[in-house]
Write an enzyme that holds these catalytic residues in place. Structure first.
Site, PDB file in Angstrom:
ATOM      1  N   HIS A  94     -37.830 -86.810  14.829  1.00 61.34           N
ATOM      2  CA  HIS A  94     -36.397 -86.140  14.902  1.00 61.34           C
ATOM      3  C   HIS A  94     -35.768 -86.342  16.327  1.00 61.34           C
ATOM      4  O   HIS A  94     -34.475 -86.408  16.341  1.00 61.34           O
ATOM      5  CB  HIS A  94     -36.355 -84.808  14.616  1.00 61.34           C
ATOM      6  CG  HIS A  94     -37.009 -84.280  13.227  1.00 61.34           C
ATOM      7  ND1 HIS A  94     -36.303 -85.231  12.304  1.00 61.34           N
ATOM      8  CD2 HIS A  94     -37.485 -83.501  12.955  1.00 61.34           C
ATOM      9  CE1 HIS A  94     -36.877 -84.471  11.031  1.00 61.34           C
ATOM     10  NE2 HIS A  94     -37.531 -83.690  11.521  1.00 61.34           N
TER      11      HIS A  94
HETATM   12 ZN   LIG Z   1     -41.613 -82.765   8.757  1.00 61.47          ZN
END
Ligand SMILES: [Zn+2]
Length: 385
Positions: free
Chosen positions: A203
């Site tokens: 992320h």
């Molecule tokens: Zn995840």
């Protein structure tokens, strides 16, 4: 085999394991007479600091599978209440060693990387962390600037996904540097498959942390692969969409992700297919809650067959987040460990250089079992539950 850990932080044990049998891969005897796991024994000794410069690894035997692990990863702690537990990688390693998979792989040190020259993507985070950031500094001097980096002070009153915790900088150096080194194993032809279960942190953005992810080792390792391999395919089977990888690589590599479309970060629509010259590079497959092995793998195969034909990759990076397995604390898929592993089997049959990374996974027993099982599959060993 030499198996070394952190030379920098006194709180982390310096560990050296020397091979007892002279094998080039140096596995210790890992089974007792009944084939069961045996207790590890570690010899503590200081290590020369030169080992931890950002030097190319020398004298490494060619190995089909290169496996990276550093025991000190277990010492990092994002907080009692935080879902991400770096120690899960150590538990997986204990199982991998216990099932004698060390005998089948080259097992290598994970090195701390003091040189962030390769890390242009994250120069702002380097400034933010400055190598010395602590929860105390985060609360005081850095306080006003934390938000812009996606961080918080990590105190009880102000929890978030990405707290500043003691050792955060070294933790990032650890798993990201190892992913790059694992990638280098492939680009230099020293391995066909390289594994770093401490990596797969998908992320993080160029200038900000996000979703438990402070630095995007996948992007860094992919850049290393692109030095040698013209077409790199990124595959992600975490329950969350790999938004950081998509944003940072959608011009440069192909990616195919399978995730819960309702979950954080709520990106990854089928309409996100890549930008400009990367149009058509991204294939996102949002899936529904509770999906089971059959429909999941049917979809995976159907899409991957097309992706493989279209992409014609010369190398693969796979993020094996185990939060897509049933019973995960955060995930809502209903995959079994075997079902999850079928995706790894599928990719292995392509016989391409492959970098295998970890990822999410918040029910530690699931994570350890899944990654051990899949490490077995990569080594052509079928492990029982
Ligand atoms: Zn995840």
């Amino acid at each position: 085999m030499v198996y070394k850990a952190d030379p920098v932080d006194e709180s982390h044990a310096n560990v050296t394991r020397e091979s007892s049998n002279g094998s080039p891969f140096g596995p210790e005897l890992l089974e007792d007479d009944r084939g069961g796991p045996v207790q590890k024994s570690l010899t503590l000794s200081p290590l020369p600091s030169s080992l931890f410069e950002n030097e190319p690894l020398q004298g490494i035997p060619k190995a089909k599978i290169a496996y990276f692990f550093n025991p000190s990863v277990a010492s990092f702690d994002l907080g009692d209440d935080h879902a991400m537990k770096p120690a899960r990688v150590a538990i997986a390693d204990a199982l991998i060693e216990g099932y004698a998979l060390y005998r089948k792989m080259g097992v290598f040190a994970s090195l701390w990387h003091s040189d962030w020259g390769y890390c242009l993507f994250h120069r702002m985070l380097k400034l933010a962390f400055n190598g010395n950031v602590t929860p105390e500094l985060a609360t005081s001097a850095w306080g006003p600037y934390l938000d812009q980096f996606g961080l918080d002070a990590g105190n009880d009153e102000e929890k978030s996904d990405c707290p500043v915790f003691n050792g955060v900088y070294k933790w990032c150096q650890h798993f990201s540097g190892v992913s790059v080194e694992a990638g280098r194993m492939l680009t230099e032809g020293n391995a066909d498959i390289a594994i770093n279960y401490a990596g797969g942190i998908h992320h993080a953005r160029r200038s900000s942390a996000s979703g438990f992810c402070y630095i995007n080792d996948i992007v860094l390792a992919t850049l290393e692969l692109l030095r040698m391999f013209p077409r790199v395919l990124y595959v992600d089977i975490d329950v969350h969409h790999g938004d950081g990888v998509q944003v940072l690589t959608e011009h440069d590599c192909y990616e195919s992700t399978y995730f819960n479309g309702k979950f954080f970060p709520t990106t990854g629509s089928k309409r996100e297919t890549g930008l400009r010259q990367g149009e058509g590079f991204s294939v996102n497959i949002p899936l529904d809650d509770h999906i089971r092995d059959g429909p999941y793998f049917e979809t995976f195969c159907e899409v991957m067959d097309l992706v493989m034909t279209h992409c014609q990759p010369s190398a693969i990076v796979v993020q094996t987040g185990a939060d897509s397995i049933a019973g995960d604390k955060l995930g809502t898929f209903n995959l079994s460990i075997r079902g999850h592993g079928r995706c790894i089997e599928y990719l292995k049959t392509r016989n391409l250089p492959m970098l295998v990374l970890g990822g999410g996974g918040y029910t530690i027993a699931n994570v350890a079992r899944a990654w051990t099982y899949e490490c077995g599959l990569l080594n052509d060993a079928i492990l029982t539950d």
